[in-house]
Design an enzyme around this catalytic site. Sequence first.
Site, PDB file in Angstrom:
ATOM      1  N   ASP A   1       7.872 -34.685 -27.746  1.00 45.35           N
ATOM      2  CA  ASP A   1       8.866 -35.762 -27.598  1.00 45.35           C
ATOM      3  C   ASP A   1      10.163 -35.363 -26.896  1.00 45.35           C
ATOM      4  O   ASP A   1      11.112 -36.141 -26.856  1.00 45.35           O
ATOM      5  CB  ASP A   1       9.232 -36.383 -28.962  1.00 45.35           C
ATOM      6  CG  ASP A   1       8.158 -37.358 -29.434  1.00 45.35           C
ATOM      7  OD1 ASP A   1       7.215 -37.619 -28.652  1.00 45.35           O
ATOM      8  OD2 ASP A   1       8.286 -37.859 -30.566  1.00 45.35           O
TER       9      ASP A   1
ATOM     10  N   HIS B   1      16.137  -9.216 -14.725  1.00 47.83           N
ATOM     11  CA  HIS B   1      16.113 -10.640 -15.087  1.00 47.83           C
ATOM     12  C   HIS B   1      16.380 -10.850 -16.584  1.00 47.83           C
ATOM     13  O   HIS B   1      15.802 -11.736 -17.208  1.00 47.83           O
ATOM     14  CB  HIS B   1      14.772 -11.279 -14.686  1.00 47.83           C
ATOM     15  CG  HIS B   1      14.605 -11.374 -13.201  1.00 47.83           C
ATOM     16  ND1 HIS B   1      13.396 -11.549 -12.588  1.00 47.83           N
ATOM     17  CD2 HIS B   1      15.513 -11.308 -12.196  1.00 47.83           C
ATOM     18  CE1 HIS B   1      13.561 -11.581 -11.269  1.00 47.83           C
ATOM     19  NE2 HIS B   1      14.838 -11.442 -11.009  1.00 47.83           N
TER      20      HIS B   1
ATOM     21  N   ASP C   1      25.480 -12.441 -14.206  1.00 49.23           N
ATOM     22  CA  ASP C   1      25.005 -13.140 -13.005  1.00 49.23           C
ATOM     23  C   ASP C   1      24.931 -14.620 -13.389  1.00 49.23           C
ATOM     24  O   ASP C   1      24.033 -15.024 -14.127  1.00 49.23           O
ATOM     25  CB  ASP C   1      23.625 -12.585 -12.616  1.00 49.23           C
ATOM     26  CG  ASP C   1      23.115 -13.142 -11.301  1.00 49.23           C
ATOM     27  OD1 ASP C   1      23.616 -14.200 -10.860  1.00 49.23           O
ATOM     28  OD2 ASP C   1      22.198 -12.527 -10.715  1.00 49.23           O
TER      29      ASP C   1
ATOM     30  N   ASP D   1      26.063 -18.719  -6.894  1.00 48.16           N
ATOM     31  CA  ASP D   1      25.340 -17.548  -7.411  1.00 48.16           C
ATOM     32  C   ASP D   1      26.257 -16.334  -7.302  1.00 48.16           C
ATOM     33  O   ASP D   1      26.431 -15.784  -6.209  1.00 48.16           O
ATOM     34  CB  ASP D   1      24.049 -17.364  -6.592  1.00 48.16           C
ATOM     35  CG  ASP D   1      23.165 -16.244  -7.101  1.00 48.16           C
ATOM     36  OD1 ASP D   1      23.467 -15.675  -8.172  1.00 48.16           O
ATOM     37  OD2 ASP D   1      22.161 -15.941  -6.424  1.00 48.16           O
TER      38      ASP D   1
ATOM     39  N   HIS E   1      15.940  -3.873  -5.505  1.00 41.52           N
ATOM     40  CA  HIS E   1      15.790  -5.234  -4.976  1.00 41.52           C
ATOM     41  C   HIS E   1      16.462  -5.335  -3.609  1.00 41.52           C
ATOM     42  O   HIS E   1      17.109  -4.403  -3.163  1.00 41.52           O
ATOM     43  CB  HIS E   1      16.337  -6.270  -5.962  1.00 41.52           C
ATOM     44  CG  HIS E   1      17.801  -6.132  -6.299  1.00 41.52           C
ATOM     45  ND1 HIS E   1      18.799  -6.527  -5.444  1.00 41.52           N
ATOM     46  CD2 HIS E   1      18.426  -5.643  -7.410  1.00 41.52           C
ATOM     47  CE1 HIS E   1      19.970  -6.308  -6.020  1.00 41.52           C
ATOM     48  NE2 HIS E   1      19.783  -5.763  -7.199  1.00 41.52           N
TER      49      HIS E   1
ATOM     50  N   HIS F   1      19.566 -13.392  -0.366  1.00 39.03           N
ATOM     51  CA  HIS F   1      18.613 -14.479  -0.114  1.00 39.03           C
ATOM     52  C   HIS F   1      19.402 -15.675   0.407  1.00 39.03           C
ATOM     53  O   HIS F   1      20.615 -15.770   0.202  1.00 39.03           O
ATOM     54  CB  HIS F   1      17.866 -14.848  -1.413  1.00 39.03           C
ATOM     55  CG  HIS F   1      18.773 -15.047  -2.606  1.00 39.03           C
ATOM     56  ND1 HIS F   1      19.444 -16.216  -2.840  1.00 39.03           N
ATOM     57  CD2 HIS F   1      19.155 -14.205  -3.612  1.00 39.03           C
ATOM     58  CE1 HIS F   1      20.168 -16.103  -3.941  1.00 39.03           C
ATOM     59  NE2 HIS F   1      20.032 -14.879  -4.431  1.00 39.03           N
TER      60      HIS F   1
ATOM     61  N   HIS G   1      17.451 -19.695  -4.719  1.00 36.09           N
ATOM     62  CA  HIS G   1      16.700 -18.937  -3.705  1.00 36.09           C
ATOM     63  C   HIS G   1      16.224 -19.992  -2.711  1.00 36.09           C
ATOM     64  O   HIS G   1      15.167 -20.587  -2.884  1.00 36.09           O
ATOM     65  CB  HIS G   1      15.521 -18.193  -4.328  1.00 36.09           C
ATOM     66  CG  HIS G   1      15.956 -17.061  -5.217  1.00 36.09           C
ATOM     67  ND1 HIS G   1      15.089 -16.281  -5.919  1.00 36.09           N
ATOM     68  CD2 HIS G   1      17.193 -16.559  -5.495  1.00 36.09           C
ATOM     69  CE1 HIS G   1      15.761 -15.364  -6.610  1.00 36.09           C
ATOM     70  NE2 HIS G   1      17.042 -15.517  -6.373  1.00 36.09           N
TER      71      HIS G   1
ATOM     72  N   GLU H   1      24.280  -9.046  -2.472  1.00 38.21           N
ATOM     73  CA  GLU H   1      24.270  -8.648  -3.873  1.00 38.21           C
ATOM     74  C   GLU H   1      23.656  -7.276  -4.138  1.00 38.21           C
ATOM     75  O   GLU H   1      22.645  -7.164  -4.836  1.00 38.21           O
ATOM     76  CB  GLU H   1      23.546  -9.706  -4.709  1.00 38.21           C
ATOM     77  CG  GLU H   1      22.173 -10.134  -4.181  1.00 38.21           C
ATOM     78  CD  GLU H   1      21.506 -11.150  -5.116  1.00 38.21           C
ATOM     79  OE1 GLU H   1      21.389 -10.865  -6.309  1.00 38.21           O
ATOM     80  OE2 GLU H   1      21.116 -12.227  -4.628  1.00 38.21           O
TER      81      GLU H   1
ATOM     82  N   TYR I   1      21.330   0.621 -10.629  1.00 36.42           N
ATOM     83  CA  TYR I   1      20.853   0.519 -12.006  1.00 36.42           C
ATOM     84  C   TYR I   1      20.274   1.868 -12.396  1.00 36.42           C
ATOM     85  O   TYR I   1      19.280   2.305 -11.800  1.00 36.42           O
ATOM     86  CB  TYR I   1      19.776  -0.566 -12.121  1.00 36.42           C
ATOM     87  CG  TYR I   1      20.168  -1.845 -11.391  1.00 36.42           C
ATOM     88  CD1 TYR I   1      20.914  -2.846 -12.022  1.00 36.42           C
ATOM     89  CD2 TYR I   1      19.839  -2.030 -10.031  1.00 36.42           C
ATOM     90  CE1 TYR I   1      21.289  -3.998 -11.333  1.00 36.42           C
ATOM     91  CE2 TYR I   1      20.219  -3.165  -9.341  1.00 36.42           C
ATOM     92  CZ  TYR I   1      20.940  -4.153  -9.990  1.00 36.42           C
ATOM     93  OH  TYR I   1      21.315  -5.282  -9.301  1.00 36.42           O
TER      94      TYR I   1
ATOM     95  N   ARG J   1      25.986  -4.771 -10.545  1.00 34.00           N
ATOM     96  CA  ARG J   1      25.679  -5.562  -9.346  1.00 34.00           C
ATOM     97  C   ARG J   1      26.919  -6.376  -9.017  1.00 34.00           C
ATOM     98  O   ARG J   1      27.650  -6.793  -9.930  1.00 34.00           O
ATOM     99  CB  ARG J   1      24.471  -6.489  -9.584  1.00 34.00           C
ATOM    100  CG  ARG J   1      24.181  -7.427  -8.405  1.00 34.00           C
ATOM    101  CD  ARG J   1      22.803  -8.110  -8.447  1.00 34.00           C
ATOM    102  NE  ARG J   1      22.618  -9.041  -9.526  1.00 34.00           N
ATOM    103  CZ  ARG J   1      21.891  -8.814 -10.598  1.00 34.00           C
ATOM    104  NH1 ARG J   1      21.253  -7.651 -10.730  1.00 34.00           N
ATOM    105  NH2 ARG J   1      21.780  -9.716 -11.561  1.00 34.00           N
TER     106      ARG J   1
ATOM    107  N   GLU K   1      27.863  -9.677  -6.529  1.00 35.97           N
ATOM    108  CA  GLU K   1      27.183 -10.685  -5.696  1.00 35.97           C
ATOM    109  C   GLU K   1      28.143 -11.801  -5.294  1.00 35.97           C
ATOM    110  O   GLU K   1      28.858 -12.353  -6.130  1.00 35.97           O
ATOM    111  CB  GLU K   1      26.015 -11.297  -6.488  1.00 35.97           C
ATOM    112  CG  GLU K   1      25.369 -12.484  -5.788  1.00 35.97           C
ATOM    113  CD  GLU K   1      24.141 -13.014  -6.509  1.00 35.97           C
ATOM    114  OE1 GLU K   1      24.092 -12.956  -7.754  1.00 35.97           O
ATOM    115  OE2 GLU K   1      23.226 -13.509  -5.815  1.00 35.97           O
TER     116      GLU K   1
HETATM  117  N1  GLY Z   1      20.760 -15.231  -9.788  1.00 37.25           N
HETATM  118  C1  GLY Z   1      19.586 -15.000  -9.069  1.00 37.25           C
HETATM  119  C2  GLY Z   1      19.828 -14.070  -7.969  1.00 37.25           C
HETATM  120  O1  GLY Z   1      20.856 -13.445  -7.917  1.00 37.25           O
HETATM  121  O2  GLY Z   1      19.049 -13.942  -7.085  1.00 37.25           O
HETATM  122 MN    MN Z   2      21.316 -14.084  -5.915  1.00 38.37          MN
HETATM  123 MN    MN Z   3      22.626 -13.979  -8.894  1.00 37.44          MN
END
Ligand code: GLY
Ligand code: MN
Ligand code: MN
Length: 437
Positions: free
Chosen positions: A38, A242, A259, A270, A349, A353, A360, A383, A387, A405, A407
């Site tokens: 529901d 993540h 983040d 972002d 990474h 993006h 993204h 970004e 780590y 990080r 960004e």
């Molecule tokens: N917050 C997702 C990224 O930084 O790609």
């Molecule tokens: Mn990002």
């Molecule tokens: Mn991000």
Amino acid sequence: MQVSKAEFNRRRKNLMAHMGDNSIAILPAAPVRKRNRDVDFPYRQDSDFFYLTGFKEPQALLVLKPGRKHGEFVMFCRERDPERELWDGYIAGPVRACSDYGADDAFPISDIDEILPGLIEGCDKVLYSMGANPDFDRQVMGWINAIRSKSRSGVHPPNEFMVLDHILHDMRLFKSKKEIQIMSKAGRISAQAHIEAMRACKPGMMEYQLEAVYINHFTRNACRSQAYPSIVGGGKNACILHYTDNDQPLKDKELVLVDAGCEYGYYAGDITRTFPVNGKFTEDQKALYQIVLDAQSAAIKQVKPGNHWNLPHEAAVMTITRGLVKLGLLKGKVNQLVKSGAYKPFYMHRTGHWIGLDVHDVGDYKIADQWRLLEPGMVLTVEPGIYVSPGEKSVDARWRGIGIRIEDDVLVTKEGCEVLTSKAPKKIADIEALMAS
Ligand code: GLY
Ligand code: MN
Ligand code: MN
């Protein structure tokens, strides 16, 4: 702040100009998704559908048929229903799909199986997002088969199916003046939330309590949704890329990586900032942090028209590798370590993006196997991070469990670039001064 009706119209015309003769494009609205019994997830329109219509309701379908005599832009949507509206709120209905959203023709979605095959009939080419939604794929095949079953009476079914994404997503990659204004605002609201979080942060607070500062600021500024679930990772949790559990205490002398970005007017912000829970960086934290900040500056310097997509990443990798060698976390010659990917246990990474209606965002990164050149109007994130896993045996224990990080969202301009999220402090001295105030 929102995109004008005229701009939505320009987008449709532009797409139709690229579709080719005797073609039809079909786009469904996002489905409603169940969260649990529901209870549905908050509804969010599909970004492609929104980009072409501005229409926010579910159970709708957009048809573009260039050259159609009775109008090129056809909408199917829910009918108005006073009782339903009493429970669930406003429904535009076919009449307002025309008057408010610019449709040339609109029908109840319940009539789609009777009407849509007739619109497809006689077209050579059907454009849609094949494979994105199995239920919709089946529906399209049902309409095509309905036409095929009549082929003996001379009706000709389409013989070409094309993915719509390529043309449409290339359009979405280039942001208009209005889109840039909206994205700047998403950037400013997101940046201010980071400022408020830095002010509120103190040892003993739970990660979710810091997250609440962001959500509170977003909501108070008309952003009913985050652009993605916030990552609030204290100490070693920052090394989980993540991490979204956000349920641990923030400890004295540790860093916290956040983040978080809002969705404003359907566009994403972002931002990542990493700051000391107690307001003062330790010497070791400063040393690693400065490398990431230098890597980000070096990467942002590469964001300008004519440079290819990968240059910011290459600049970040070079700066990070050099910094890690200097601090003794990596040993060897910088160029060789870059070539062999020796930095990857610490930086696994990519540096960014595209960003827009989706965090993204859509758009190709390579064209004919070559990195794409940056052009004014594109918006991307920058970004980089470092780590050091808590279990990283190859480095001195004092570095272990630190994750950093930084960004920002960056618009490519004619002259170079503009950082849309620059209001969120990132220099060590600026963060410490803010947190002390
Ligand atoms: N917050 C997702 C990224 O930084 O790609
Ligand atoms: Mn990002
Ligand atoms: Mn991000």
